[in-house]
Design an enzyme around this catalytic site. Sequence first.
Site, short mmCIF file in Angstrom:
data_model
loop_
_atom_site.label_atom_id
_atom_site.label_comp_id
_atom_site.label_asym_id
_atom_site.label_seq_id
_atom_site.Cartn_x
_atom_site.Cartn_y
_atom_site.Cartn_z
N VAL A 131 77.36 1.74 23.61
CA VAL A 131 76.02 2.12 24.04
C VAL A 131 75.51 3.30 23.19
O VAL A 131 76.22 4.29 23.01
CB VAL A 131 76.02 2.49 25.53
N HIS B 155 56.94 -2.99 27.87
CA HIS B 155 56.58 -4.36 28.22
C HIS B 155 56.46 -4.58 29.72
O HIS B 155 56.81 -3.74 30.51
CB HIS B 155 57.62 -5.32 27.63
N GLY C 33 82.49 -2.19 28.19
CA GLY C 33 82.93 -2.27 26.81
C GLY C 33 81.84 -2.34 25.75
O GLY C 33 82.14 -2.48 24.57
N GLU D 98 65.57 -2.94 27.76
CA GLU D 98 64.68 -1.95 28.36
C GLU D 98 64.99 -1.79 29.84
O GLU D 98 65.61 -2.66 30.44
CB GLU D 98 63.22 -2.40 28.23
#
Lengths: 590, 394
Positions: free
Chosen positions: A303, A277, A300, A235
């Site tokens: 994503v 959170h 690397g 996050e």
Amino acid sequence: MITIAKLRSMKNIQVISLGSHAGIIQSILDHDYLVGKKRPSITTIVANGRKQERYFWGESEIIIPVVPNLEKLSQEERDACQAIVNFQSARRVLSSIEQALEVLPNVKVATIFAEQTPERHSLELLNLAKSRDVLLVGPSSVGLLVPGVMKLGAIGGTQHARITDAGIITAGDTAVVSTSGGIVNELIHTVTSSGLGVSFALALGGDRYPLTSPAEAMLLAEADPATKRIVYFGELGGDDEYKIAELQRAGKLKKDIVAYIAGSVAELFETPPQFGHAKALAGNQDESASAKKAILKKSGTIVCNSFGDVAKNLRKYGGRFEPSEQTIGPRRRSLIVSHISGDRSGETQLLGDALLATIESQSIASLVLSLLLGQHVQSKRAIEFTDYVLRLLVDHGPYVSGAVNTIVAARAGKDLVSSLSAGLLTIGPRFGGAINAAAGNWLDGVKNEKTAAEFTESFARIGQAIPGIGHKKYRIDSPDPRVSALRKFAKNKNSDRYLVFALSVADVTTAKKDNLILNVDGVIAAIMLDILESELGYTEQQLSTLVDIEFFNALFVLSRSVGFTSHYLDQRRHDEGLLRLSSDDVRYIG
Amino acid sequence: MPRRKLSEYRAKQIITKALGIPYEGWPIHLPSRDRDSAKIPQDDRRYVIKVDQAIKGRFKKGLVILDVKRNAIATSIKKLAGSGYEYFIVEPFVTHESGAERYISMAQTREGATLSYSDKGGVDIESNPGSVTTVKLDNVLNYQALSRETAIEETALRALIGVFTAPDNHLTFMEINPYFVADGTITVLDSAIEVDDAGQYFTTTWKGEDIRDSAILTKQEQVIHELDKKSASSFSLSVLNPNGAIFLLLSGGGASVAIADEVYNKGLGKMLANYGEYSGNPPLHEAYKYASQVLDLIIASRAPKKILFIGGAVANFTDVAATFAGVINALNEKAKQLQKQNLTVYVRRGGPNQEEGLKNMTACLKSLGIYGGVYDPSTSIPDALDKALKEFTS
């Protein structure tokens, strides 16, 4: 250093639950059962209140013992514990873990469930984890899952059908690491429905200082031979992803990482609200989701821009994972649990053995003591003592109040059970009930290392008689022959600490008044305590439970029932008429 | 354990006490304004009045009024209160030369506490990062050198660091910016303290009532804020756009952000009306209360067409049937108003008792005529959301 491979080798791991959370504990047991373990991983629950909790093991019920604190565990139980699940409140997280690690020397991993643990406490726990080489997971974590070996928390679901659905009974080759508890479960489903399986899953917890950080979790996965790739949910907020990128650039993280970093939506706002959170609040631009995604991509990481990309990327591995479809059938909570007797394959059993076989090989005293204690008793001394007590207490004349009431009822024309009940209902603090009270007092005196004088004084101060001390008729120079007879059973001098204490009390009391001798109730209580402790290995805690449940009075009730019944039959046999007191027997003060 | 800001009043009290200097300042809370103001001395001094609600860039936002006479304080507060603020602080107005402004701050990190200082303090400290020196607050700290560098007398410096690092104080950030030292006397102009709100139980240095939120909460946000404080479960709600078209009623800290992200990624961020989530297996009546607030937002929005997305990931232990029963009660209660909203509802959820929860939800939405789709975990979150957002993208 704890590794996942090491945890995976703990096939018969024993877990202690600090605090109780019935739904989650049941799900841990369900995982254990579904993966084919022989017994539940959770051995003990540390919580206040009850002495045991009932759970399902597959379709049938089992009992998990509950103790009020860790001090109650034997050294053997302490040594056997390798893992902790902590359900304590946030306030007690630090102190409970500190205490547990002190008492349980072999703990290797602990998961912490509570939300709102103070940061400072987490930082202290970080130091503790390092110095003790323990893998601490959380706080505010749903736990750690190593399929087939351990499920430490709600992770993977809390209903057995969901655990089967999630495909986590069978181990796979993809690690799942997430700061979010809900997402860890979602990712497990994504992994298994993409043809892969889970090698281990770790919910780090959304706090600012997770005790296992994302980078540390990655290194655990990298070092785990069973893990081929990692799925990661992070996050906005914090700099964990920078550390992961650094490890990748340094060649320390070579396995594929498929990552989703949540929180792009925060970029809509100049001052974003708190998303998700505690950690998920970007302090500056570098902690934003997009900055982290960019840096991870560069080093690397695969994503994902959308949550849907996670599944797409995972499907590229072409996995053919086939999870076990083992399920648990319907189950129903029993109304009654019995350790004493029941039917098995249509045959009545007593304490786990066939009724007939059991009674043929045992004396009545042996059977009585075993049933009263709920376990087979082998000790010869214990059985002989019980036998003697049962015989000794059988009757003490028609004068005593219980016998009188039985006789009164019998003569009023009542039936056997009513008359016997009238006698039994008379048993209480002043008649027959002193064995239990005496046992409680001897136990208390010895446990708290009181001197006889202190002990006696504590009763004198409140003006109460000491149960087990004193007799109407017998005194120091005309001793009760029954007491002398009973004392023959106390031979083991070294461990007769309750009798020694009771006699020292009697020394003090007889110095005051010569009829304040150790009486039958007191001596039975003391010797029984000594026998249970030295011969049967009862702990102080277990003895105190026996006092609570009135075990010691049971001996009197059983034996004297014979006497009462005899008095009933005697009165009926001779057809004595209704008993009525004459006016001489009653003095009216009007 | 979110980090929260203390009121400037409390922060200054803590800091000046540590430095051993007097502090003059008066907190004013709108409901008790008259009583609070009465404590300010009747004299010829000039005063400064500030909104004390953890807001950045107050000067630029016009939330500070300088050089106010005693008898003009009430009207100044009234003016600031007009924008919806309720906490203020009044201090004597002090002038100084801006060149002498210094900066000092302390922060708690995973690796330990750090201290930063600069002799170029003031509102532009962030554009002068080169002037800031950072040291670790560990055992080898050279207090003498630090005292020289910061111009703060050593005993006072030790006390200040002591307050910050004391384990039971639960401070996570402390800043004095700017301060200046003249003739050996330190003057604190502006300061801030952030605390870990989870530490409230353990500390006596500050209280829960000292915590300030920068946002002016809407009615619904206020209700959820109170609910969160009292409940064993957790709740959050932020109104992003009161006239938005996309409403979220979500569960789980992670899933809720991922879902909000998807909306943003599709370029529909501006239409997002709210963000929030509930988690930790709340009881039925709390789920009802939470849902009611979100439904009130839907009813209040002027968007011509609306969707509500209910759900989240596959719950570990939150009971889907029980929480959905609360949501269903709220939907039924507001049925008449909801039916006028041109609203379509989509649901995606898994977890304990999901079959029952999803079945009941489907029945409810269909009977109200606002059914869009109800999905179990066999449909992924993005796929379910796609179906919902098609209302706007296609």
